[in-house]
Design an enzyme around this catalytic site. Structure first.
Site, short mmCIF file in Angstrom:
data_model
loop_
_atom_site.label_atom_id
_atom_site.label_comp_id
_atom_site.label_asym_id
_atom_site.label_seq_id
_atom_site.Cartn_x
_atom_site.Cartn_y
_atom_site.Cartn_z
N PHE A 141 0.88 -1.10 0.01
CA PHE A 141 0.15 0.04 0.06
C PHE A 141 1.13 1.15 0.01
O PHE A 141 1.89 1.35 0.67
CB PHE A 141 -0.95 -0.13 1.32
CG PHE A 141 -1.86 1.02 1.32
CD1 PHE A 141 -2.88 0.92 0.29
CD2 PHE A 141 -1.72 2.31 2.08
CE1 PHE A 141 -3.85 1.96 0.45
CE2 PHE A 141 -2.70 3.28 1.96
CZ PHE A 141 -3.81 3.10 1.23
N ASP A 210 2.32 -5.65 8.11
CA ASP A 210 1.21 -4.75 8.04
C ASP A 210 -0.01 -5.69 8.08
O ASP A 210 -0.13 -6.36 6.91
CB ASP A 210 1.18 -3.82 6.89
CG ASP A 210 -0.01 -2.87 6.79
OD1 ASP A 210 -1.01 -3.30 7.16
OD2 ASP A 210 0.21 -1.62 6.18
N TYR A 235 -10.60 -0.55 11.37
CA TYR A 235 -11.81 -0.10 10.95
C TYR A 235 -12.28 -1.03 9.62
O TYR A 235 -13.48 -0.75 8.98
CB TYR A 235 -12.05 1.35 10.32
CG TYR A 235 -10.50 1.63 9.63
CD1 TYR A 235 -10.46 1.55 8.15
CD2 TYR A 235 -9.66 2.57 10.11
CE1 TYR A 235 -9.38 1.85 7.50
CE2 TYR A 235 -8.65 3.04 9.53
CZ TYR A 235 -8.35 2.58 8.08
OH TYR A 235 -7.19 2.83 7.24
N LYS A 236 -11.53 -1.99 9.47
CA LYS A 236 -11.69 -2.79 8.44
C LYS A 236 -12.78 -4.14 8.87
O LYS A 236 -13.85 -3.92 9.44
CB LYS A 236 -10.76 -3.49 7.44
CG LYS A 236 -9.99 -2.09 6.84
CD LYS A 236 -8.63 -2.69 6.19
CE LYS A 236 -7.79 -1.56 5.61
NZ LYS A 236 -8.60 -0.56 4.79
N ARG A 384 -13.10 -4.79 -6.41
CA ARG A 384 -12.72 -5.41 -5.25
C ARG A 384 -13.97 -5.96 -4.50
O ARG A 384 -14.87 -4.90 -4.18
CB ARG A 384 -11.87 -4.78 -4.02
CG ARG A 384 -10.37 -4.54 -4.65
CD ARG A 384 -9.36 -3.68 -3.61
NE ARG A 384 -10.08 -2.99 -2.56
CZ ARG A 384 -9.48 -2.51 -1.70
NH1 ARG A 384 -8.47 -2.97 -1.17
NH2 ARG A 384 -10.11 -1.51 -0.95
#
Length: 423
Positions: A141, A210, A235-236, A384
């Protein structure tokens, strides 16, 4: 006889919805199916939990109580009487079992980027004096790369991007650490955390992981695999809410050597002593920096109630079943040749999302969203779909694939090269 003659609707008619009954059977047999009631959901098929998890039902009342009573009435007393001061470690201990860590090894606070910076710089400081480089996941990312390069500039090291599968071959005695994503955000590929960590250790380097796209979706095993440092967002798949605080993991044997580049009063051995000289606290507390974001922290704590009685192994089993089923449905419902999975088929290499290469992906996703199926896309050509086993049903997976087929049949086919596509 032509196909058109055999089928009065013509050769481009939609296929039979052959997987709907199977979805119903799978949902009835799903041991995690009742967990869906722990979330605020509607008729939308929500497959974007890999970007922002759904709202757990326990959160609104808890946040209202924090605002009205703990802040509104108790005010400053809540730091002690309501447990605000210890929230970063307490909530870290709630996350710990979901990532395979013992209590006292995870602290919650700050953003993922800030925690990445702490982990990378502290890792460099713990590395040998002869180290001249850090390795960075070449598919990472973007923010991870930005942080790694900034940390390297500050410490005089070089950054070398390496494909995750090649880290074991590329690490040398000059490597201080490698920063690697457990699951690739674009493709959903699961990288080999045990193998890469072991290869780094064999060369004397540290492993920094990560976990943003794996925590809450699959077993991680930080302690079992000897990971040195790890960070992740909440938050995922942990459903902590927009911008909810991230976490930092430090292996127990490294905690006394953890030299944070962001020493703050909250990580001081005597935080209320106001000593101008910094003395780090013992243990994971030294991963803290400044005053915690209490409203977000306590919303996250309430969100984690949704995990009560749930094992990450059961979540992983459902995740794989969901993604397998979705891929089967896409193969049955989507026009041939219009989409191609870029997510590994092998279970040991798959996270909890399915990424499909699709020409004109942005327009296709917009069409899905207009029809009540929410995923997202990444430039230039990737659709996605994130599967959160706590609340995603097999009916959701079947509906999403069916609507994808409808959208693709309704939109003119675009050559893949027009958008730089790979599919």
């Amino acid at each position: 006889m032509s196909d058109a003659a055999e089928n009065p609707l013509g050769p481009d008619a939609p296929p039979a919805r052959e997987h709907a009954g199977r979805a119903e059977q799978l949902d009835v047999a799903d041991p995690l199916g009742a967990l869906r009631d722990r979330f605020v959901l509607d008729d939308t098929v929500y497959l974007d939990g890999n970007s922002l998890g759904a709202l757990p039902r326990a959160v609104p009342d808890r946040v209202a109580d924090v605002i009205a009573r703990e802040w509104g009435e108790l005010r400053i007393r809540s730091w002690s009487e309501s447990g605000w001061w210890t929230a970063p470690e307490r909530i870290g201990d709630k996350i710990a079992p979901l990532i395979g860590a013992a209590p006292g090894r995870v602290v919650v606070g700050d953003s993922t980027s800030v925690n990445l910076f702490k982990a990378v710089v502290a890792g460099i400081r713990m590395a040998g004096k002869g180290c001249t480089e850090i390795l960075v996941d070449a598919t990472t990312f973007p923010t991870d790369g930005y942080i790694a390069r900034s940390a390297a500039r500050m410490t005089g090291l070089a950054v070398r991007p390496v494909e995750p599968a090649r880290i074991g071959d590329e690490v040398t005695e000059r490597t201080a650490l490698a920063l690697v994503n457990h699951v690739d955000y674009r493709t959903g590929r699961l990288n080999d955390l045990p193998g890469i960590t072991a290869a780094l250790h064999s060369a004397g380097a540290l492993a920094v992981w990560d976990l943003c796209h794996s925590a809450g979706a699959l077993p991680v095993g930080l302690d079992a695999h000897g990971v040195d440092l790890a960070v992740g967002c909440t938050y995922k798949y942990l459903n902590g809410g927009p911008g909810s605080p991230a976490y930092l993991y430090v292996r127990e044997s490294l905690q006394e050597r953890f030299d944070s580049p962001l020493p703050g009063w909250n990580s001081h051995a005597e935080p209320f002593g106001m000593d101008p000289d910094y003395a780090p606290a013992d243990g994971i507390v030294r991963g803290r920096v400044g005053t915690p974001d209490i409203l977000s922290l306590l919303a996250l704590e309430a969100a984690l109630v949704a995990w009560d009685g749930v094992t990450i192994e059961d979540v992983r089993a459902k995740s794989l079943a969901l993604t397998d089923f979705f891929l089967d449905c896409v193969a049955a419902y989507a026009p041939q040749g219009r989409v191609r999975s870029v997510t590994p088929a092998e279970h040991q290499r798959r996270g909890s999302q399915v990424s499909l290469a699709c020409a004109d992906a942005g327009e296709v996703m917009a069409g899905l969203i207009r029809r009540g199926v929410v995923g997202d896309f990444r430039h230039p050509d990737v659709l996605r779909f994130g599967f959160t086993p706590l609340y995603t049903s097999f009916a959701d997976a079947e509906q999403a694939a069916w609507v994808l087929g409808e959208v693709l049949r309704a939109q003119p086919e675009v050559e893949a090269g027009a958008t730089g596509g790979r599919g």
